[in-house]
Structure formats: structure tokens, C-alpha cells
Design an enzyme around this catalytic site. Structure first.
Site, mmCIF file in Angstrom:
data_model
loop_
_atom_site.group_PDB
_atom_site.id
_atom_site.type_symbol
_atom_site.label_atom_id
_atom_site.label_comp_id
_atom_site.label_asym_id
_atom_site.label_seq_id
_atom_site.Cartn_x
_atom_site.Cartn_y
_atom_site.Cartn_z
ATOM 1 N N GLU A 1 -18.719 -53.944 -7.601
ATOM 2 C CA GLU A 1 -19.322 -54.690 -8.694
ATOM 3 C C GLU A 1 -20.800 -54.354 -8.882
ATOM 4 O O GLU A 1 -21.300 -54.337 -10.011
ATOM 5 C CB GLU A 1 -19.152 -56.199 -8.466
ATOM 6 C CG GLU A 1 -17.732 -56.705 -8.664
ATOM 7 C CD GLU A 1 -16.847 -56.482 -7.448
ATOM 8 O OE1 GLU A 1 -15.644 -56.781 -7.536
ATOM 9 O OE2 GLU A 1 -17.357 -55.991 -6.412
ATOM 10 N N ARG A 32 -20.975 -60.829 -6.609
ATOM 11 C CA ARG A 32 -21.355 -59.724 -5.722
ATOM 12 C C ARG A 32 -22.281 -58.727 -6.409
ATOM 13 O O ARG A 32 -22.878 -57.885 -5.756
ATOM 14 C CB ARG A 32 -20.093 -59.016 -5.221
ATOM 15 C CG ARG A 32 -19.173 -59.967 -4.495
ATOM 16 C CD ARG A 32 -18.067 -59.296 -3.755
ATOM 17 N NE ARG A 32 -17.190 -58.507 -4.587
ATOM 18 C CZ ARG A 32 -16.022 -58.035 -4.181
ATOM 19 N NH1 ARG A 32 -15.616 -58.261 -2.960
ATOM 20 N NH2 ARG A 32 -15.269 -57.321 -4.995
ATOM 21 N N LYS A 92 2.419 -49.618 1.140
ATOM 22 C CA LYS A 92 2.369 -50.992 0.647
ATOM 23 C C LYS A 92 3.765 -51.409 0.187
ATOM 24 O O LYS A 92 4.454 -50.658 -0.507
ATOM 25 C CB LYS A 92 1.375 -51.087 -0.515
ATOM 26 C CG LYS A 92 1.016 -52.501 -0.927
ATOM 27 C CD LYS A 92 -0.140 -52.503 -1.920
ATOM 28 C CE LYS A 92 -0.563 -53.917 -2.270
ATOM 29 N NZ LYS A 92 -1.707 -53.936 -3.197
#
Length: 637
Positions: A371, A399, A285
Site C-alpha cells: 500500500e 498502512r 493452495k
């Protein structure tokens, strides 16, 4: 700011322009694309690190596959800026995340190269499988379906549901695992450890491919070596990977920044794959931009910055952010109560729980992008006598809604929901707006629902939630800075279901729920200049409603107006129900409810979004004048 020289990229208007390029040119194109991505984001701000990590992968995918006929689906899609530059949107990159500009995510209405929109995690494999099965059933103009999913997104349960289904169907589907060992926060969980072990065993993956009979999926230069390796493995037992057990052919790990390896593997897979296949690419990244590479989050999101130094341009802060006030308030409460624990779903920095974790590492849990699990985990903690705070953005709590209903509300368990990013959030747009939590929580039995009008109120609401054991309780607060009010050292628990009077007035009462209160007060000033003196009250609670306060306002005024930063069906609807049942409409009360419009509002600056939503001081002033039959005014006067 000098733009980078990009002779190859200058000739790319769409993915078909990559076909004539040699492999060497594709490597050079990747270098130019990385420089262009850095240059573009430096001018607008946005998600940087994730895109830099997939530059080579983006070029290779568009070079090998026939997009947009082949459907390339980016999970979350915050890594899609290089993809946008290659697919005809380069000249509009200076509009990124601005009003009427390019979205920071993939968006179906923006380009045929974006076959599926995203901004939440773990959806790509399900969507790609849908495209693949549509192809199998004869859908025109659908070729291959390729999902690119990060290792962080694999902590979301939906990804496993899709892998399991795809393995069962055994139809051609390509999943690229972009493994950078870094989502927004450092990765957590057994999957991260598993992928790390696969990476550590990288030299042996060719041997495993040979042993599993997957030599055909390796590029030709590697096939002979794999065959020789197979001879060495005679008599040895080699177990399958998790992905193979789910029904996928597995290739990798490969170097996601090595164009030769990427092109070789992708071309071979395109030519030979028959069923589902997973390509495991190791990337970094922030690759190629030192400030991003060295940042703890890999340069995940930035404001505008200097390309030479990486230094970001940020306006000075005039007041503490709501997120920081929440975190500091929770730390104060936890210092006095060792039953308080904090839970985040892969957003420790975004929710402020990184600060809590520094003070109470054993009492802070990052469950990953999960979640659903996080909510039920909190329910279990609450059932065992702990006092859990689930710090989750409004848009992401959606969610876990079934778990909120079934595992928390139904069992009346005292889980505390700290709902950040409530209301409109600016550049992330509709996908991240906290528009629905008032409605989707206030209709649940046993719930208490609060909203903070300012940062001091937020501190009191943290204290209220900390001591509330009678059932689930939620408090919502917006993104960004507070309004600069005086702050108490520690919060004082509020009386449940009691609002507060802010200004006494006459004729019309304005009842505010949440962070629009400063706009209400500004509207009151404008109205007083016209000789109108409204009453202003802060409801504090959407559930239970302050029945006495609401009925008093209704009986003492000609008109009552409610205001909230939420969709229809929330606070105002509950007030209207109360007034109707009490017969106040029969007595001639004029009632209006100001809510977010029944539409998804695209990204813009927060102030611009609230103008579009009709929730500014000018809009409130106009509503008061209209309801009192005093005529229309120029709303922006």
C-alpha cells in the site's frame, strides 16, 4: 453432514501429543487434519485454501518444535485453521468467525499457541525477530522464533526491512517461506518471477547448498549426494540467492507436502542453525480439495459449502454490491476519459478492479501487498497528469498513511481514494473494520472526503472524483449489498461541500454521514409513530463541511445529532468544531455525536456488530428521545 474418521487427531489436545508419533503416523495425521479442516470450514465458511496448503507444514512444525515455548508466527494468519485444530481448539471450530467464537486469524487472547496476532500482511518476520532478540536478552519462556510467510506477503516492503535487519543481527531466527505461487490474487512482481526461477532450478539446489558450504543444513540422507555435487562444481562460479545476500542461510526449495522432507529439514535446522535461516517450501493452495485446487484463487475464502461437491451456500442478492457499483461506475468514467487509471494492492477481485482490468488491462495496476508504494505510485501518476483511482480497503489504507500525508496531501496531488469496506465488516472482525478513515483523512489539509449513503450516491461520487483535479479526494462505501434504490445510468458530479436535505421536520435534526442513512430513516419512522417528526439530512461531505446546511439545521432546531460509521475524531468532531466557532453552543443548542465506540469490536454478523456499536435505528430513536428530555425507552422495543 458426516464427520471424517480421525483416530489419530482425536488423541491430539496440544502440540506435545505429537511427540510420540512416528513419521508415518504424522503423515496419516496430516491427512486427517486436512479432512477435518475441510469439514470445519464447510459448516462455518471462512478461509480455506491457504490452510489446506500448509497442513503438512503445520504438523511438521508442531512435531519438531516445542510450541508454545517456541514461538510460531503465521503471517496474515488466514492459514491458521489447521494450527488451531492441533492446539486445543478443535471443539470450538464450529464457532469460527462468529460472535464470541474463534477468530479467523491468530489472536493472543485466544491461546498461548498464538504468540502474535495478525490479519494484515508482512508482519511475521519483524515480530519473530522481536521474540528472537528478547530471547537473546534473557526473556524467559522464549525458545525458537519461527515465522511462516507466504510468497504473496513477500511483496510487502516490511518483510524486506525485517529480513535486512535479521541478516545484520545474525541471531538464530527461522523463516519458512510458504511458496504457493498464489496469494489472494495471482502473484505480481519481480519477487514472484524470482521465486519461480528458484523453483524451476530445484534439482540444482542441493548443488548450490554444497557450493555455499551449507551441507550441514541438509538432512543426513542428502549430505553425501551434496558432497559429491560439490566435487562436480569445482572451478565453477555459483552466485548467492537474494536471501543469502541479505545474510540468511537458504535451504530449498523443498516439497511442502512431503512430510519426510519437511521433518528432515526442520529437525536439521533445529539442531544446527546458529544464525538466520530461510526454508523455502513449495506448496499448493487448496491442496487435497479439488474444488479449491481448481478455483482461480485457490479456494481462498468461502461461505458454507457441500464437501462432496464444493458448492457454496449463498443467499440470493437483492441489490448490487457496493463494490460492483463502484467498478461499473469507474468503467463508465474511464470509457470517456483515457487519463483514468486504477490501482489495487493485491485485491483486484475484492475491490472490483478485476472487472476494470478486463476492459482496460493497460490502465489497471496491481502493485502487490504494498500500500505504501501504491499510494506514492498514484501520486506520481497524478503529478504526470493522469487521474488515478486507488481502490484500497479502509483497513489496508492505514498502512500507507505516511504516503497519504507526505506524498499526496502535502503536494496537493489529485489522487482519488476509493475506500471499500468502510465501517464494520462482520466475520473478519476488528482487524478488518474500516473504523478510522474518516478521522485520519478529514484532518489533512487539501483533502476532500465523501461517504455514500446508498449505491446511487456512490455512482455520483465516482463521477465527482473523476472530474476533481483540485486536490486529493476520497469516498468511502461499505461492504455488502446496496439498499435497492433506483440507479442512474451514469453518475453526475456533486457540488463539492454540499449535502442534501432528505426530510424536513422540526425540533431535532439528524445529520447522517454515510451508509447509516437507512437506519436513520427507520428511526424517523419509529419517532413519527410517537408524534416526533425529525429533520433528516445527508451530509455527503466530511470535508469540506456544508457550513450553510449545518448552521441552518442548528439554528432551526432545538437539537442536532450527527451519525457516522467511524471512530471519534471524524465527521461529528468537525461539525462540533464548526458549531463551537460559530457560537451555536452559546445559544443553547443541544448537540450529540453518534460514533463507533472507543473499542475494537470482535467479529460477529454485521447487524450484531452495529447493535454492539449502538448505531441501530433503535439506538438513534433512543438518542433523540434522550436529547429532547422525553425519557428513556427500551432500545430494542
Amino acid at each position: 453432514m458426516v464427520a471424517p474418521k480421525t483416530p489419530l487427531l482425536d488423541g491430539i489436545a496440544g502440540s506435545s501429543d505429537l511427540a510420540p508419533l512416528s513419521d508415518g503416523d504424522l503423515r496419516k495425521l496430516a491427512d486427517e487434519l486436512r479432512a477435518e479442516t475441510i469439514h470445519a470450514v464447510s459448516r462455518t465458511g471462512g478461509h480455506l485454501g491457504a490452510g489446506l496448503g500448509v497442513v503438512e507444514l503445520t504438523v511438521a512444525l508442531h512435531a519438531v518444535f516445542d510450541t508454545p515455548r517456541d514461538k510460531l508466527i503465521w503471517d496474515v494468519s488466514h492459514q491458521c485453521y489447521p494450527h488451531k485444530i492441533l492446539t486445543g481448539r478443535r471443539r470450538r471450530m464450529d464457532t469460527l468467525r462468529q460472535k464470541d467464537g474463534l477468530s479467523g486469524f491468530t489472536k493472543r487472547t485466544e491461546s498461548p499457541y498464538d504468540p502474535f496476532g495478525a490479519a494484515h500482511s508482512s508482519t511475521s518476520i519483524s515480530a519473530a525477530l522481536g521474540f528472537a532478540m528478547a530471547r537473546e536478552l534473557g526473556a524467559p519462556e522464549v525458545g525458537d522464533a519461527i515465522a511462516v510467510i507466504g510468497d504473496g506477503a513477500l511483496t510487502g516492503g516490511m518483510a524486506y526491512e525485517a529480513l535486512n535487519h535479521a541478516g545484520h543481527l545474525q541471531k538464530r531466527l527461522i523463516v519458512v517461506l510458504n511458496d504457493n505461487d498464489m496469494s489472494i490474487a495471482p502473484p505480481v512482481g519481480a519477487m514472484s518471477s524470482y521465486l519461480s526461477r528458484l523453483y524451476a532450478g530445484a534439482p540444482f539446489q542441493d548443488l548450490k547448498a554444497a557450493a555455499k558450504g551449507a551441507v550441514g543444513f541438509l538432512p543426513p540422507p542428502f549430505q553425501e549426494g551434496a558432497r559429491r555435487a560439490k566435487e562436480m562444481l569445482k572451478g565453477m562460479t555459483v552466485g548467492g540467492t537474494l536471501f543469502e545476500e541479505l545474510g540468511f542461510s537458504y535451504v530449498g526449495p523443498i516439497n511442502g507436502h512431503d512430510m519426510e522432507s519437511l521433518l528432515g529439514v526442520l529437525r536439521t535446522v533445529k539442531a544446527r542453525a546458529t544464525g538466520p535461516i530461510l526454508i523455502h517450501a513449495i506448496t499448493k493452495k487448496g491442496k487435497g480439495f479439488r474444488p479449491a485446487e481448481s478455483a482461480r484463487d485457490g479456494g481462498h475464502a468461502t461461505s458454507k459449502f457441500d464437501v462432496a461437491t464444493g458448492e457454496q451456500t449463498k443467499a440470493p442478492s437483492n441489490a448490487p454490491s457496493y463494490t460492483k457499483v463502484f467498478a461499473e461506475s469507474l468503467i463508465r468514467e474511464a470509457a470517456e476519459d483515457d487519463r483514468i487509471v486504477a490501482i489495487t494492492a493485491a485485491m483486484p477481485d475484492g475491490t472490483g478492479l478485476n472487472l476494470f482490468a478486463e476492459r482496460f488491462p493497460a490502465r489497471c495496476f496491481d502493485v502487490g501487498i504494498a500500500e505504501q508504494h501504491g499510494v506514492t505510485f498514484c501520486a506520481g501518476l497524478a503529478a504526470a497528469g493522469m487521474r488515478p483511482f486507488a481502490a484500497i480497503y479502509s483497513t489496508f489504507l492505514q498502512r500507507g498513511y505516511d504516503q497519504v500525508v507526505h506524498d499526496v496531501a502535502l503536494q496537493n496531488l489529485p489522487v482519488r481514494f476509493a475506500i471499500d469496506r468502510a465501517g464494520l465488516v462482520g466475520a473478519d472482525g476488528a482487524t478488518h473494520a474500516g473504523s478510522f478513515d474518516i478521522a485520519y483523512l478529514s484532518n489533512l489539509p487539501n483533502f476532500t472526503v465523501m461517504a455514500a449513503a446508498d449505491e446511487a450516491e456512490l455512482r455520483h461520487m465516482v463521477a465527482t472524483a473523476a472530474t476533481h483535479d483540485a486536490g486529493p479526494i476520497a469516498f468511502r462505501f461499505p461492504r455488502g449489498e446496496g439498499v435497492g434504490v433506483d440507479m442512474p445510468e451514469r453518475g453526475t458530479p456533486l457540488e463539492i461541500g454540499r449535502g442534501r436535505m432528505v426530510h424536513e421536520g422540526e425540533r431535532v435534526a439528524i445529520l447522517s454521514f454515510g451508509a447509516r442513512l437507512p437506519e436513520v430513516e427507520a428511526a424517523r419512522e419509529r419517532l413519527m409513530a410517537r408524534g416526533i417528526r425529525p429533520t433528516v439530512a445527508d451530509a455527503r461531505f466530511a470535508k469540506p463541511l456544508d457550513r450553510d446546511l449545518i448552521l441552518r439545521l442548528a439554528r432551526d432546531h432545538e437539537a442536532l445529532i450527527t451519525i457516522e460509521e467511524g471512530a471519534v475524531g471524524g465527521f461529528g468532531s468537525h461539525v462540533a468544531q464548526l458549531l463551537a466557532e460559530a457560537g451555536l453552543f452559546d445559544e443553547g443548542l443541544r448537540f450529540r455525536s453518534m460514533v463507533l465506540p472507543d473499542a475494537f469490536i470482535d467479529q460477529a454478523g454485521p447487524a450484531e456488530m452495529y447493535i454492539e456499536a449502538g448505531l441501530t435505528a433503535a439506538d438513534i430513536e433512543a438518542k433523540v428521545l434522550t436529547v429532547l428530555d422525553l425519557g428513556q425507552i427500551g432500545k430494542r422495543a
